[in-house]
Design a protein around this motif. Structure first.
Motif, PDB file in Angstrom:
ATOM      1  N   VAL A  12       2.592  -3.883  -7.986  1.00 56.15           N
ATOM      2  CA  VAL A  12       1.536  -4.639  -7.319  1.00 56.15           C
ATOM      3  C   VAL A  12       1.907  -6.128  -7.255  1.00 56.15           C
ATOM      4  O   VAL A  12       1.796  -6.783  -6.213  1.00 56.15           O
ATOM      5  CB  VAL A  12       0.185  -4.450  -8.051  1.00 56.15           C
TER       6      VAL A  12
ATOM      7  N   GLN B 252       0.847  -1.204   0.000  1.00 58.59           N
ATOM      8  CA  GLN B 252       0.000   0.000   0.000  1.00 58.59           C
ATOM      9  C   GLN B 252       0.879   1.250   0.000  1.00 58.59           C
ATOM     10  O   GLN B 252       0.686   2.187  -0.768  1.00 58.59           O
ATOM     11  CB  GLN B 252      -0.880  -0.014   1.248  1.00 58.59           C
TER      12      GLN B 252
ATOM     13  N   GLN C 244      -8.295  -3.739 -11.720  1.00 60.46           N
ATOM     14  CA  GLN C 244      -7.460  -2.634 -12.173  1.00 60.46           C
ATOM     15  C   GLN C 244      -6.080  -3.129 -12.590  1.00 60.46           C
ATOM     16  O   GLN C 244      -5.393  -2.464 -13.355  1.00 60.46           O
ATOM     17  CB  GLN C 244      -7.317  -1.597 -11.055  1.00 60.46           C
ATOM     18  N   THR C 245      -5.645  -4.229 -12.041  1.00 59.25           N
ATOM     19  CA  THR C 245      -4.414  -4.864 -12.523  1.00 59.25           C
ATOM     20  C   THR C 245      -4.752  -6.320 -12.778  1.00 59.25           C
ATOM     21  O   THR C 245      -5.771  -6.822 -12.299  1.00 59.25           O
ATOM     22  CB  THR C 245      -3.269  -4.784 -11.496  1.00 59.25           C
TER      23      THR C 245
ATOM     24  N   TRP D 236      -6.966  -0.213   1.513  1.00 57.81           N
ATOM     25  CA  TRP D 236      -7.476   0.850   0.608  1.00 57.81           C
ATOM     26  C   TRP D 236      -6.303   1.653   0.086  1.00 57.81           C
ATOM     27  O   TRP D 236      -5.359   1.939   0.810  1.00 57.81           O
ATOM     28  CB  TRP D 236      -8.398   1.825   1.363  1.00 57.81           C
TER      29      TRP D 236
ATOM     30  N   ILE E 143      -5.474  -5.249  -7.850  1.00 53.88           N
ATOM     31  CA  ILE E 143      -6.257  -4.112  -7.361  1.00 53.88           C
ATOM     32  C   ILE E 143      -7.620  -4.143  -8.021  1.00 53.88           C
ATOM     33  O   ILE E 143      -7.739  -4.446  -9.209  1.00 53.88           O
ATOM     34  CB  ILE E 143      -5.531  -2.791  -7.673  1.00 53.88           C
TER      35      ILE E 143
ATOM     36  N   ASN F 130     -11.397  -1.849  -8.158  1.00 55.64           N
ATOM     37  CA  ASN F 130     -11.981  -0.572  -7.729  1.00 55.64           C
ATOM     38  C   ASN F 130     -13.235  -0.834  -6.909  1.00 55.64           C
ATOM     39  O   ASN F 130     -13.557  -1.982  -6.593  1.00 55.64           O
ATOM     40  CB  ASN F 130     -12.217   0.337  -8.931  1.00 55.64           C
TER      41      ASN F 130
ATOM     42  N   TRP G 243      -9.558   2.479  -4.706  1.00 52.51           N
ATOM     43  CA  TRP G 243      -9.035   1.176  -5.103  1.00 52.51           C
ATOM     44  C   TRP G 243      -8.795   0.318  -3.863  1.00 52.51           C
ATOM     45  O   TRP G 243      -8.439   0.827  -2.804  1.00 52.51           O
ATOM     46  CB  TRP G 243      -7.698   1.321  -5.850  1.00 52.51           C
TER      47      TRP G 243
ATOM     48  N   THR H 179      -6.355  -6.992   2.698  1.00 54.82           N
ATOM     49  CA  THR H 179      -6.795  -5.915   1.787  1.00 54.82           C
ATOM     50  C   THR H 179      -6.432  -4.560   2.391  1.00 54.82           C
ATOM     51  O   THR H 179      -6.412  -4.406   3.615  1.00 54.82           O
ATOM     52  CB  THR H 179      -8.315  -5.991   1.563  1.00 54.82           C
TER      53      THR H 179
ATOM     54  N   ASP I 246      -9.460   5.671 -12.749  1.00 50.84           N
ATOM     55  CA  ASP I 246      -9.512   4.215 -12.778  1.00 50.84           C
ATOM     56  C   ASP I 246      -9.004   3.776 -14.138  1.00 50.84           C
ATOM     57  O   ASP I 246      -8.775   4.595 -15.022  1.00 50.84           O
ATOM     58  CB  ASP I 246     -10.964   3.728 -12.616  1.00 50.84           C
TER      59      ASP I 246
ATOM     60  N   LEU J   6      -6.474  -2.801  -2.679  1.00 46.85           N
ATOM     61  CA  LEU J   6      -5.381  -3.746  -2.956  1.00 46.85           C
ATOM     62  C   LEU J   6      -5.732  -5.082  -2.281  1.00 46.85           C
ATOM     63  O   LEU J   6      -6.034  -5.128  -1.094  1.00 46.85           O
ATOM     64  CB  LEU J   6      -4.068  -3.203  -2.376  1.00 46.85           C
TER      65      LEU J   6
END
Lengths: 552, 135
Positions: free
Chosen positions: A185, A56, A206-207, A249, A198, A200, A255, A247, A146, A257
């Protein structure tokens, strides 16, 4: 040899031992395993949490730095300089000198027109007026989007920084190198099955996760957001598979993680520990079972032995108390019967005397009278013998205390019966212990015992057979043993039990009083010894006399 | 003239009476009494050569009676009459001076024989005493 009662007792003891051993064993095993699991899981969770925080942090720094670089450009260059293609190229190359995190760079005016662009795509003529990100970037100093497709039709995300030209805003926009970002990541993807990606707020990837799925697709783990996962570490089952999730934020809680670890991998030591504890438990169980079995078997053997000894002792006690009671009874009977017998004998004698009177001698029935008197006399004599023997059995006479050579007493006894044995073709064999020591005892009473046994043996054989007499000396326990073997028909077991009882006889009426062996028994008791019988029906009989060794 | 005088002491009446009758038939002067007490009383009045004495009697028993007889008339010979259970008493009686003991039920001929020997002994003693007194 163990009876049903013993087997039940043995089973009870084994069950009890198992219960009392297995309860602590299993509770100890379970407690240790549980504590280990808690400790181990806590550590795993902590590691996972640390990794998530670390990632993070790294991502936050990455985005912050990239944004700061763009802000520097906005502040350092003028709008006019940057909207010029050359100026922008210069700025881009200065950016790229520090890092390869940016793919392209563009300047867009307040109306969405792409004034200048540096990058691999041909986007110069694009107008961004209607795109979401552009409208959001206009109202924010800095904006990170995003992931979206955009005009280039490739998933990417951008960082936009707003500048002002007079009172008109403009936007400096840069696309982040997805490869670089994905690496940051993905460095949290540890182990064989570890994953990091990641999503959203809507659960859109996102990845690219390692385990499958593509950027901009709905993630199968979007449920984590619904389940309230924020900055958390927990075990959660998704899609039928349980996994550890950490996890965090990022990007102002837009997002999430997600770092995922498969428990199979991370918790393998726990599985091994569980396996080992089960193996140890099962092994312990069998060891306890076996030891319980052997210990109880040993105990049972001892128990059975002592019970047998006790039973033998009880038998002897019962026999001797029976003897004592019967002795008293016999003495009483003998006394009571003896007096009337004496009277009968005298009366018969008197009649006999009177028969000599002349008038009676001439009577027709004289012979009948005489014969009857003879019979009366003979049967009185028979009854007298019975009472005599009864008294002999009951007599409380102290035994003599003299030096006795048992071998010689035996020889003497044999000489009494030799003729009878020879007549019936019975051989009397002797096997003496030559150095048999002399003992203090009563030779006359011993002789009576030997005579009774020998007489019985000859009687049992009938004709043609042999009696063997053996003497031994046990110097350790200090006793002399005399064994009488005969090859007669043997004694059935139910007869053996009663053989020493007074009046028990197997001979026909009038031939035996049934007192011989009971007298022998009480004599041996008085002499401090023992008499016992061992016989197998059909295979002869052994009488054993045990005489304690007493020094005079 | 009877051979000698006999006193039978036995509490069993049937036995005593029969024995008395049988001995009388064998030409002896016999009397019977049922207890030691009566025997001792009679001994004061009448002369007896032999006493046949049952060892087991109510009142004074045979052994005590024997001791009393021997104290009063040492020359009288006593034959003890015992049951099987009282052989020891018979032996004890012999230690105390009884001539012999006979087990019940007694054989009459054996008893006669023993009494004759007892009498012979008594007469021999009496003869000796007379000889020592005479000179």
């Amino acid at each position: 040899m163990a009876s049903k009662k013993h087997r039940i007792l043995q089973r009870k003891i084994i069950c009890m031992a198992l219960f009392f051993a297995i309860v602590p064993l299993s509770s100890l095993g379970l407690t240790i395993y549980y504590q280990f699991r808690v400790a181990y899981t806590t550590r795993i969770m902590q590691d996972l949490k640390n990794m998530a925080e670390n990632r993070q942090h790294t991502i936050a720094i990455f985005l912050k730095e990239r944004t700061a670089q763009l802000s520097l450009l906005v502040d350092g260059y003028t709008f006019n300089r940057l909207k010029d293609q050359e100026g922008l190229e210069e700025a881009f190359s200065s950016l790229q000198r520090h890092s390869r995190s940016f793919v392209d760079l563009g300047v867009i005016d307040a109306d969405g027109r792409h004034l200048a662009y540096v990058g691999p795509y041909n986007l110069k003529k694009q107008n961004y007026r209607d795109t979401d990100w552009f409208n959001l970037a206009l109202v924010n100093d800095k904006y990170i989007s995003d992931v979206f497709m955009g005009f280039r039709k490739v998933p990417h995300f951008i960082i936009a920084v707003r500048g002002w030209s007079g009172d008109k805003p403009w936007i400096l926009r840069a696309t982040i190198n997805s490869e670089v970002f994905d690496n940051i990541v993905g460095s949290a993807q540890v182990g064989e099955n570890g994953d990091a990606f990641i999503i959203n707020k809507e659960g859109i990837l996102q990845t690219k996760p390692r385990s499958g799925g593509n950027v901009l697709e709905q993630s199968e783990y979007s449920g984590l957001i619904k389940a309230g996962f924020g900055n958390r570490v927990a075990m959660k089952g998704i899609g039928g598979e349980k996994a550890l999730f950490a996890t965090r934020w990022i990007k102002d809680k837009t997002w999430l993680l997600v770092i995922k670890q498969s428990p199979q991998h991370e918790l393998r030591p726990l599985t091994i520990a569980r396996f080992i504890s089960i193996v140890v438990f099962v092994g312990g169980f069998f060891v306890i079972l076996l030891s319980g079995f052997f210990i109880t078997r040993l105990m049972m053997a001892r128990l059975i032995q002592s019970e047998r000894e006790k039973a033998a002792l009880d038998d002897r006690l019962i026999q001797s108390s029976k003897m004592a009671a019967l002795g008293k009874l016999a003495a009483g009977i003998a006394h009571e019967v003896n007096n009337p017998l004496a009277v009968i004998k005298e009366k018969a004698g008197w009649i006999q005397d009177l028969l000599e009177e002349e008038d009676v001698a001439n009577s027709v029935n004289f012979k009948e009278f005489s014969d009857s008197l003879d019979k009366i006399d003979r049967h009185v004599e028979r009854a007298r013998k019975v009472t005599h023997r009864l008294l002999g059995f009951a007599r409380r006479m102290e035994p003599m205390n003299e030096r006795v050579n048992v071998n010689r007493v035996l020889d003497e006894t044999i000489s009494f019966l030799e003729n009878e044995a020879k007549f019936n073709n019975i051989a009397i064999l002797t096997d003496y212990f030559e150095e048999l020591p002399e003992t203090m005892s009563d030779s006359a009473q011993l002789q009576q015992v030997f005579l009774n046994i020998l007489d019985n043996a000859i009687d049992a054989i009938g004709k043609n057979g042999e009696v063997k007499i053996q003497t031994t000396y046990n110097s350790e326990e200090k006793y002399i043993a005399v064994l009488f073997f005969d090859n007669g028909p043997g004694i059935p077991e139910e007869v053996q039990k009663k053989i020493f009882d007074p009046f028990y006889t197997t001979r026909e009426v009038g031939k035996g009083t049934g007192l011989g062996l009971s007298i022998s028994y009480s004599i041996m008791e008085k002499l401090g010894g023992r008499i016992s019988v061992d016989s197998q029906d059909g295979h002869g009989t052994v009488f054993t006399i045990i005489l304690p060794m007493k020094k005079g | 003239m009877p051979e000698f005088n006999v006193l039978v002491v036995d509490d069993e009446e049937d036995f005593r009476d029969t024995l008395v009758k049988r001995l009388r038939k064998r030409n002896l002067d016999v009397q019977g009494v049922e207890s030691g007490q009566k025997a001792l009383e009679l001994l004061d009045k009448v002369r007896f050569d032999v006493v046949i004495l049952d060892v087991k009697m109510p009142g004074i028993d045979g052994v005590e009676t024997l001791q009393e007889i021997k104290r009063k008339k040492p020359l009288i010979e006593v034959i003890m009459l015992t049951g099987h259970g009282s052989v020891e008493m018979g032996i004890q009686g012999m230690k105390l001076g009884a001539f012999e003991y006979v087990m019940k039920p007694a054989d009459i001929d054996g008893l006669m024989e023993k009494m004759r020997r007892a009498c012979k002994k008594k007469f021999f003693h009496e003869e000796k005493i007379r000889q020592t007194k005479e000179p």
